[in-house]
Write a protein that holds these residues in place. Structure first.
Motif, mmCIF file in Angstrom:
data_model
loop_
_atom_site.group_PDB
_atom_site.id
_atom_site.type_symbol
_atom_site.label_atom_id
_atom_site.label_comp_id
_atom_site.label_asym_id
_atom_site.label_seq_id
_atom_site.Cartn_x
_atom_site.Cartn_y
_atom_site.Cartn_z
ATOM 1 N N VAL B 146 0.829 -1.206 0.000
ATOM 2 C CA VAL B 146 0.000 0.000 0.000
ATOM 3 C C VAL B 146 0.866 1.261 0.000
ATOM 4 O O VAL B 146 2.024 1.229 0.414
ATOM 5 N N ASN B 147 0.304 2.355 -0.476
ATOM 6 C CA ASN B 147 1.057 3.611 -0.410
ATOM 7 C C ASN B 147 0.592 4.446 0.792
ATOM 8 O O ASN B 147 -0.528 4.277 1.299
ATOM 9 N N ASP B 148 1.479 5.304 1.249
ATOM 10 C CA ASP B 148 1.248 6.033 2.489
ATOM 11 C C ASP B 148 0.008 6.923 2.433
ATOM 12 O O ASP B 148 -0.715 7.064 3.418
ATOM 13 N N TYR B 149 -0.229 7.519 1.285
ATOM 14 C CA TYR B 149 -1.355 8.449 1.173
ATOM 15 C C TYR B 149 -2.686 7.718 1.376
ATOM 16 O O TYR B 149 -3.523 8.116 2.191
ATOM 17 N N ASP B 150 -2.847 6.624 0.631
ATOM 18 C CA ASP B 150 -4.085 5.848 0.753
ATOM 19 C C ASP B 150 -4.235 5.274 2.164
ATOM 20 O O ASP B 150 -5.334 5.203 2.702
ATOM 21 N N LEU B 151 -3.102 4.856 2.716
ATOM 22 C CA LEU B 151 -3.144 4.245 4.042
ATOM 23 C C LEU B 151 -3.608 5.259 5.093
ATOM 24 O O LEU B 151 -4.496 4.972 5.908
ATOM 25 N N ALA B 152 -3.028 6.446 5.059
ATOM 26 C CA ALA B 152 -3.405 7.475 6.037
ATOM 27 C C ALA B 152 -4.899 7.816 5.924
ATOM 28 O O ALA B 152 -5.597 7.977 6.929
ATOM 29 N N LYS B 153 -5.372 7.884 4.702
ATOM 30 C CA LYS B 153 -6.778 8.189 4.469
ATOM 31 C C LYS B 153 -7.669 7.077 5.035
ATOM 32 O O LYS B 153 -8.671 7.335 5.718
ATOM 33 N N GLY B 154 -7.307 5.840 4.753
ATOM 34 C CA GLY B 154 -8.083 4.701 5.250
ATOM 35 C C GLY B 154 -8.085 4.629 6.765
ATOM 36 O O GLY B 154 -9.127 4.392 7.405
ATOM 37 N N LEU B 155 -6.930 4.859 7.366
ATOM 38 C CA LEU B 155 -6.835 4.791 8.822
ATOM 39 C C LEU B 155 -7.652 5.912 9.468
ATOM 40 O O LEU B 155 -8.306 5.703 10.504
ATOM 41 N N ALA B 156 -7.623 7.093 8.858
ATOM 42 C CA ALA B 156 -8.407 8.211 9.404
ATOM 43 C C ALA B 156 -9.891 7.857 9.402
ATOM 44 O O ALA B 156 -10.631 8.191 10.342
ATOM 45 N N SER B 157 -10.321 7.157 8.374
ATOM 46 C CA SER B 157 -11.710 6.754 8.291
ATOM 47 C C SER B 157 -12.050 5.735 9.384
ATOM 48 O O SER B 157 -13.103 5.817 10.030
ATOM 49 N N VAL B 158 -11.164 4.786 9.607
ATOM 50 C CA VAL B 158 -11.359 3.797 10.680
ATOM 51 C C VAL B 158 -11.412 4.504 12.035
ATOM 52 O O VAL B 158 -12.278 4.212 12.875
ATOM 53 N N GLU B 159 -10.493 5.438 12.226
ATOM 54 C CA GLU B 159 -10.438 6.170 13.503
ATOM 55 C C GLU B 159 -11.750 6.904 13.763
ATOM 56 O O GLU B 159 -12.290 6.885 14.865
#
Lengths: 319, 319
Positions: B146-159
């Protein structure tokens, strides 16, 4: 890597692997390993121990307990050498008459294996082979059992009184964790201003490769590995993992994968090495694997829980 | 450890091990594993997947593909629970009708396994089981791709949108090195202020255990392990190594060693897992192990060098 120094790799497949079967490898096996390591572009290959035949009966012990110059010439044949060949010696198990001068030998280096308590004897032996023209090294075994004061003193003596290329941290019991590796590499570095620091890991806790990476990251520049991790008990850091990690165009992993396919699959059916629970247990207890090796040769070889109880119940200690 | 948070251990022996044999374990095996994990004092045990029988033919797939409540009650019997039991679910392979409400189930948690691209579906599913009363978790698989940008976005949504206890870094390909683990754990931590960060390692590069220690040292507080490291392909971080490392009086290693002695020695003769060269090769190439698993089932199972050449020669790429 955490430093700019070039990493040097040493293969000790035959030397450490021979601890499993008293160096009873066929010439064909040793030749194929040599050819693979030489083709892979490694700088150093330790092909066996050098020992006096007075102390070890040939026959019971195979050729690589002695690694005679003529035997090594047989293995090399007319192959051009990319890789320096050498042997390991133990304190008190070899005599000066067992070495020709380096210019008359196919060997170019000798590594002295020692416990810290014998460091002064190791220094004498390292200087003896150095004076004969060999590149010299010292490996300090059972490093997880030494105290910092004695270690600093021993290292200072090596620094001052030898011409060794590197001094190697040897995790004989496979007991080191990351923080221990860092501490030891830094202790070695701070006491050895003119020598390289080496690392030789064992795989009792599945940390042979990981600890080697930690050692490199903290400044070790001379690391040991063996093909498939072959070596006594849990074995060593696997060479194929090091090469796949390093991705250094100087090295080629393919000859190593080929010799694994051609030789080591069958060899593994005859002799045993690698991560197994008894070796994990001696590793976590910071003990020599000999009791675990004995267990694996008994009819209780898979009685891991019983073995753990025997080693950890108070009756076992000699108080 | 590099932090003060309490480490929580989850055993997923049956769940991840079942990927090898389509969850065709005997009830006796599963019961002994449960008894051992429960006696060892682990906080969590993931006993299988929960999946819809509409999608997987029972018979071809063993009971732990479905992990029905009644089956779990059979396994527990009248044993007092020290350990919370739960299941893993995959996106699109389970329906809400497959779950009773938590107060009518022997299960107390559900982990949603997802690829990052399906994170929104994972959030819905985690919220569904949470609303039924289960403790919820999300595991993000194939994290090395995975790339960092997509990951940060996905994690923010989970949070923002879930009540999961932890979000777990899953190194499905066994491709992560220490620096990658550090980077990922820190990315997860910085995007998940109210959730714990978990780690699930694989052993393709003999780093399953070492990477778990790195993750803990960088702040992961919820870690997966399996007995003997059983799991698909190269397997996982071995539970016995985690327990021997932690030396936490809350845990007992002896029941785990006993069940290895009693069950896993024989099991290893029937099914295969652990560090093998084809899995090392897919790990180093950051690929799913499926091609290596296929190789191991073929008559070319030990042709490692050939396999390496096939995967790395240009003809293999679909340009």
């Amino acid at each position: 890597m955490g430093n700019d120094k070039k990493l040097t790799l040493l293969d000790c497949t035959v030397r450490d692997g021979g601890l499993i079967n008293k160096w009873q490898f066929t010439d064909d096996m040793v030749r194929r390993v040599f050819q693979a390591v030489n083709a892979a572009g490694l700088e150093y290959m330790e092909i066996g121990y050098r020992a006096s035949e007075k102390m070890f009966p040939p026959g019971e012990y195979g050729p690589w307990r002695f690694s005679k110059d003529d035997k090594i010439r047989e293995i090399i044949g007319d192959t051009p050498l990319n890789t320096k060949l050498g042997v390991m010696v133990d304190i008190g198990r070899v005599e000066s008459e067992d070495f020709a001068s380096a210019d008359e030998s196919p060997l170019s280096f000798v590594r002295v294996a020692t416990y810290l308590k014998d460091i002064e004897k190791a220094i004498s032996l390292a200087n003896l082979v150095h004076d004969l023209g060999y590149e010299s090294f010292i490996n300090i075994m059972a490093i997880s059992t030494v105290n910092d004061y004695d270690l600093a003193k021993g290292l200072a003596s090596v620094e001052e009184r030898t011409s060794v290329t590197a001094v190697t941290v040897v995790d004989s019991f496979g007991a080191l964790l990351e923080e221990n590796v860092k501490h030891l590499i830094n202790t070695f570095k701070s006491n050895l201003s003119s020598k390289a620091v080496g690392f030789h890991g064992h795989n009792n806790l599945q940390l042979g490769f990981a600890n080697t990476l930690t050692a490199i990251s903290d400044g070790a520049t001379f690391c040991d590995a063996t093909i498939t991790g072959i070596g006594r008990a849990a074995g060593n850091c696997p060479l194929e993992l090091m090469l796949s990690y390093l991705k250094d165009p100087q090295f080629s992993i393919e000859p190593i994968l080929q010799v694994i396919q051609d030789v080591f699959i069958d060899l593994r059916k005859e002799i045993e090495w690698g991560y197994l629970l008894p070796y994990m247990i001696t590793g976590m207890l910071n003990e020599h694997p000999r009791v675990a090796i004995a267990l694996r040769k008994s009819d209780r070889k898979d009685h891991y829980a019983d073995f753990f109880r025997e080693l950890t119940t108070p009756e076992c200690y000699e108080n």
